[in-house]
Design a protein around this motif. Structure first.
Motif, PDB file in Angstrom:
ATOM      1  N   HIS A  83       0.796  -1.221   0.000  1.00  0.00           N
ATOM      2  CA  HIS A  83       0.000   0.000   0.000  1.00  0.00           C
ATOM      3  C   HIS A  83       0.837   1.284   0.000  1.00  0.00           C
ATOM      4  O   HIS A  83       0.341   2.342  -0.351  1.00  0.00           O
ATOM      5  CB  HIS A  83      -0.921   0.021   1.225  1.00  0.00           C
ATOM      6  CG  HIS A  83      -0.189  -0.084   2.531  1.00  0.00           C
ATOM      7  ND1 HIS A  83       0.228  -1.301   3.041  1.00  0.00           N
ATOM      8  CD2 HIS A  83       0.227   0.858   3.415  1.00  0.00           C
ATOM      9  CE1 HIS A  83       0.831  -1.102   4.203  1.00  0.00           C
ATOM     10  NE2 HIS A  83       0.854   0.202   4.442  1.00  0.00           N
ATOM     11  N   ARG A  84       2.119   1.174   0.367  1.00  0.00           N
ATOM     12  CA  ARG A  84       2.939   2.389   0.436  1.00  0.00           C
ATOM     13  C   ARG A  84       3.121   3.039  -0.929  1.00  0.00           C
ATOM     14  O   ARG A  84       3.306   4.244  -1.022  1.00  0.00           O
ATOM     15  CB  ARG A  84       4.310   2.070   1.060  1.00  0.00           C
ATOM     16  CG  ARG A  84       4.212   1.706   2.538  1.00  0.00           C
ATOM     17  CD  ARG A  84       5.568   1.323   3.119  1.00  0.00           C
ATOM     18  NE  ARG A  84       5.437   0.941   4.511  1.00  0.00           N
ATOM     19  CZ  ARG A  84       5.576   1.782   5.539  1.00  0.00           C
ATOM     20  NH1 ARG A  84       5.844   3.047   5.306  1.00  0.00           N
ATOM     21  NH2 ARG A  84       5.435   1.354   6.775  1.00  0.00           N
ATOM     22  N   GLY A  85       3.087   2.254  -1.971  1.00  0.00           N
ATOM     23  CA  GLY A  85       3.248   2.830  -3.302  1.00  0.00           C
ATOM     24  C   GLY A  85       1.947   3.015  -4.041  1.00  0.00           C
ATOM     25  O   GLY A  85       1.908   3.630  -5.103  1.00  0.00           O
ATOM     26  N   PHE A  86       0.860   2.525  -3.471  1.00  0.00           N
ATOM     27  CA  PHE A  86      -0.422   2.561  -4.162  1.00  0.00           C
ATOM     28  C   PHE A  86      -0.978   3.981  -4.245  1.00  0.00           C
ATOM     29  O   PHE A  86      -1.158   4.655  -3.242  1.00  0.00           O
ATOM     30  CB  PHE A  86      -1.425   1.661  -3.457  1.00  0.00           C
ATOM     31  CG  PHE A  86      -2.788   1.641  -4.093  1.00  0.00           C
ATOM     32  CD1 PHE A  86      -2.982   1.009  -5.306  1.00  0.00           C
ATOM     33  CD2 PHE A  86      -3.849   2.275  -3.491  1.00  0.00           C
ATOM     34  CE1 PHE A  86      -4.236   0.989  -5.902  1.00  0.00           C
ATOM     35  CE2 PHE A  86      -5.103   2.264  -4.077  1.00  0.00           C
ATOM     36  CZ  PHE A  86      -5.294   1.624  -5.284  1.00  0.00           C
ATOM     37  N   GLY A  87      -1.229   4.457  -5.460  1.00  0.00           N
ATOM     38  CA  GLY A  87      -1.864   5.756  -5.650  1.00  0.00           C
ATOM     39  C   GLY A  87      -0.925   6.944  -5.633  1.00  0.00           C
ATOM     40  O   GLY A  87      -1.290   8.032  -6.048  1.00  0.00           O
ATOM     41  N   PRO A 120     -17.698   5.446  -1.445  1.00  0.00           N
ATOM     42  CA  PRO A 120     -17.190   6.337  -0.382  1.00  0.00           C
ATOM     43  C   PRO A 120     -16.838   5.612   0.913  1.00  0.00           C
ATOM     44  O   PRO A 120     -15.853   5.961   1.573  1.00  0.00           O
ATOM     45  CB  PRO A 120     -18.346   7.318  -0.172  1.00  0.00           C
ATOM     46  CG  PRO A 120     -19.121   7.280  -1.449  1.00  0.00           C
ATOM     47  CD  PRO A 120     -19.011   5.861  -1.930  1.00  0.00           C
ATOM     48  N   LYS A 121     -17.634   4.625   1.288  1.00  0.00           N
ATOM     49  CA  LYS A 121     -17.360   3.920   2.548  1.00  0.00           C
ATOM     50  C   LYS A 121     -16.020   3.188   2.481  1.00  0.00           C
ATOM     51  O   LYS A 121     -15.227   3.231   3.424  1.00  0.00           O
ATOM     52  CB  LYS A 121     -18.479   2.922   2.853  1.00  0.00           C
ATOM     53  CG  LYS A 121     -18.292   2.185   4.177  1.00  0.00           C
ATOM     54  CD  LYS A 121     -19.409   1.198   4.441  1.00  0.00           C
ATOM     55  CE  LYS A 121     -19.211   0.492   5.788  1.00  0.00           C
ATOM     56  NZ  LYS A 121     -17.913  -0.223   5.862  1.00  0.00           N
ATOM     57  N   PHE A 122     -15.765   2.516   1.375  1.00  0.00           N
ATOM     58  CA  PHE A 122     -14.508   1.803   1.190  1.00  0.00           C
ATOM     59  C   PHE A 122     -13.338   2.792   1.167  1.00  0.00           C
ATOM     60  O   PHE A 122     -12.292   2.557   1.770  1.00  0.00           O
ATOM     61  CB  PHE A 122     -14.566   0.995  -0.106  1.00  0.00           C
ATOM     62  CG  PHE A 122     -13.325   0.182  -0.397  1.00  0.00           C
ATOM     63  CD1 PHE A 122     -12.806  -0.689   0.545  1.00  0.00           C
ATOM     64  CD2 PHE A 122     -12.693   0.290  -1.624  1.00  0.00           C
ATOM     65  CE1 PHE A 122     -11.670  -1.441   0.284  1.00  0.00           C
ATOM     66  CE2 PHE A 122     -11.545  -0.460  -1.906  1.00  0.00           C
ATOM     67  CZ  PHE A 122     -11.042  -1.320  -0.948  1.00  0.00           C
ATOM     68  N   ALA A 123     -13.523   3.926   0.477  1.00  0.00           N
ATOM     69  CA  ALA A 123     -12.479   4.945   0.402  1.00  0.00           C
ATOM     70  C   ALA A 123     -12.180   5.533   1.780  1.00  0.00           C
ATOM     71  O   ALA A 123     -11.013   5.754   2.140  1.00  0.00           O
ATOM     72  CB  ALA A 123     -12.905   6.056  -0.560  1.00  0.00           C
ATOM     73  N   TYR A 124     -13.219   5.765   2.565  1.00  0.00           N
ATOM     74  CA  TYR A 124     -13.044   6.308   3.913  1.00  0.00           C
ATOM     75  C   TYR A 124     -12.312   5.316   4.812  1.00  0.00           C
ATOM     76  O   TYR A 124     -11.410   5.689   5.575  1.00  0.00           O
ATOM     77  CB  TYR A 124     -14.402   6.642   4.510  1.00  0.00           C
ATOM     78  CG  TYR A 124     -14.334   7.213   5.914  1.00  0.00           C
ATOM     79  CD1 TYR A 124     -13.830   8.488   6.149  1.00  0.00           C
ATOM     80  CD2 TYR A 124     -14.776   6.470   7.016  1.00  0.00           C
ATOM     81  CE1 TYR A 124     -13.766   9.013   7.434  1.00  0.00           C
ATOM     82  CE2 TYR A 124     -14.718   6.979   8.296  1.00  0.00           C
ATOM     83  CZ  TYR A 124     -14.210   8.258   8.503  1.00  0.00           C
ATOM     84  OH  TYR A 124     -14.124   8.761   9.773  1.00  0.00           O
ATOM     85  N   ASP A 125     -12.663   4.038   4.706  1.00  0.00           N
ATOM     86  CA  ASP A 125     -12.019   3.004   5.516  1.00  0.00           C
ATOM     87  C   ASP A 125     -10.533   2.898   5.155  1.00  0.00           C
ATOM     88  O   ASP A 125      -9.672   2.723   6.031  1.00  0.00           O
ATOM     89  CB  ASP A 125     -12.713   1.662   5.287  1.00  0.00           C
ATOM     90  CG  ASP A 125     -12.662   0.768   6.519  1.00  0.00           C
ATOM     91  OD1 ASP A 125     -12.186   1.228   7.568  1.00  0.00           O
ATOM     92  OD2 ASP A 125     -13.086  -0.392   6.439  1.00  0.00           O
ATOM     93  N   ALA A 131      -4.005   6.528   7.799  1.00  0.00           N
ATOM     94  CA  ALA A 131      -3.721   7.396   8.950  1.00  0.00           C
ATOM     95  C   ALA A 131      -3.121   6.591  10.097  1.00  0.00           C
ATOM     96  O   ALA A 131      -2.172   7.030  10.759  1.00  0.00           O
ATOM     97  CB  ALA A 131      -5.008   8.082   9.403  1.00  0.00           C
ATOM     98  N   ASN A 132      -3.657   5.392  10.320  1.00  0.00           N
ATOM     99  CA  ASN A 132      -3.146   4.524  11.382  1.00  0.00           C
ATOM    100  C   ASN A 132      -1.730   4.056  11.071  1.00  0.00           C
ATOM    101  O   ASN A 132      -0.861   4.003  11.957  1.00  0.00           O
ATOM    102  CB  ASN A 132      -4.078   3.329  11.547  1.00  0.00           C
ATOM    103  CG  ASN A 132      -3.750   2.500  12.774  1.00  0.00           C
ATOM    104  OD1 ASN A 132      -3.440   3.030  13.829  1.00  0.00           O
ATOM    105  ND2 ASN A 132      -3.840   1.191  12.641  1.00  0.00           N
ATOM    106  N   GLU A 133      -1.475   3.718   9.797  1.00  0.00           N
ATOM    107  CA  GLU A 133      -0.144   3.285   9.394  1.00  0.00           C
ATOM    108  C   GLU A 133       0.876   4.416   9.568  1.00  0.00           C
ATOM    109  O   GLU A 133       2.012   4.190  10.000  1.00  0.00           O
ATOM    110  CB  GLU A 133      -0.163   2.832   7.929  1.00  0.00           C
ATOM    111  CG  GLU A 133      -0.787   1.473   7.702  1.00  0.00           C
ATOM    112  CD  GLU A 133      -0.003   0.359   8.366  1.00  0.00           C
ATOM    113  OE1 GLU A 133       1.174   0.149   7.991  1.00  0.00           O
ATOM    114  OE2 GLU A 133      -0.549  -0.299   9.267  1.00  0.00           O
ATOM    115  N   LEU A 134       0.479   5.648   9.255  1.00  0.00           N
ATOM    116  CA  LEU A 134       1.380   6.790   9.427  1.00  0.00           C
ATOM    117  C   LEU A 134       1.714   6.993  10.897  1.00  0.00           C
ATOM    118  O   LEU A 134       2.869   7.268  11.249  1.00  0.00           O
ATOM    119  CB  LEU A 134       0.718   8.047   8.859  1.00  0.00           C
ATOM    120  CG  LEU A 134       1.515   9.348   8.995  1.00  0.00           C
ATOM    121  CD1 LEU A 134       2.847   9.238   8.270  1.00  0.00           C
ATOM    122  CD2 LEU A 134       0.709  10.528   8.454  1.00  0.00           C
TER     123      LEU A 134
END
Length: 232
Positions: A83-87, A120-125, A131-134
């Motif tokens: 996920h670190r490189g995703f997006g 939106p729900k999936f995007a918010y999750d 945020a938790n990973e950061l």
């Protein structure tokens, strides 16, 4: 295995299964079987999608100066890899290796981007996950900069215990002394010295690669001034 019968309740996809019903989830998902020691993400390779651990254990690492590996984190069932490189990046900034025979779920980058735009729900999750990973990453940087070597090794043991738990009195993952060092940000020799001291103090026991913690609270107390961070 289809997502509706998956038992990984902490998986981001599993948690959003109801809202993802119309997204063609099972059609888009691919499963990948990895043998112990097999690398499934190559550092510097193009980002094509995300991996979710269905079964097994994984280490995530980055290559530093002189080719030395630094383990960023470990992952277990239900957790995301890549996920670190995703997006944000076109290439993976990390590599990933299976610590034991593992099964991974893979979703393409295009599919996930389209799903995030329409759900939106999936995007918010996913935003909350980042945020938790950061928060965890910032905590680790702080601990490495302020802790002595012994404290970093103890912090690593406690992290491994929280992540994988124990089995028959030993941490439920097989790691080399070098891998402990690569996560703690020190050398293999220093890890061996600290383990030897902890054994003499009867705080841990060892059997080959296996390590058991005799008194978790005493180890927590030793690093309590650093605001012990309960990540997983």
């Amino acid at each position: 295995m289809t997502c509706d019968v998956c038992e990984n309740s902490n998986c981001l996809i599993k948690r959003n299964l109801v809202s993802l019903e119309e997204s063609g989830l099972d059609v888009e998902k691919n499963n990948l079987r990895c043998k112990k020691g097999q690398q499934f993400i190559i550092e510097g390779a193009p980002v094509n999608g995300l991996f979710f651990v269905l079964k097994g254990k994984v280490k995530v690492f980055r290559t530093g100066i002189n080719g030395r590996e630094q383990i960023v984190r470990f992952a277990k069932e239900g957790e995301i890899i890549g996920h670190r490189g995703f997006g944000t990046e076109e290439y993976y900034s990390i590599g990933a290796v299976a610590l034991e025979d593992s099964v991974l779920c893979y979703f393409s980058k295009v599919y996930l981007q389209n799903t995030l735009q329409s759900n939106p729900k999936f995007a918010y999750d996913l935003m909350l996950f980042y945020a938790n990973e950061l928060n965890k990453s910032e905590s680790k940087v702080k601990s490495i900069s302020q802790m002595a070597v012994r404290e970093r090794v103890i912090d690593t043991l406690l992290y491994i215990n929280r992540k994988f738990g124990s089995n028959k009195g030993f941490l439920d993952v097989s790691l080399s002394r070098r891998e402990y060092a690569e996560y703690a940000g020190t050398t293999e020799e220093q890890v061996i010295r600290v383990f030897s001291a902890l054994k003499k103090e009867k705080l841990i026991v060892t059997k080959g690669k296996k390590i058991g913690i005799n008194d978790i609270q005493l180890l927590k107390n030793e690093i309590s001034e650093h605001n012990f961070f309960l990540d997983s």
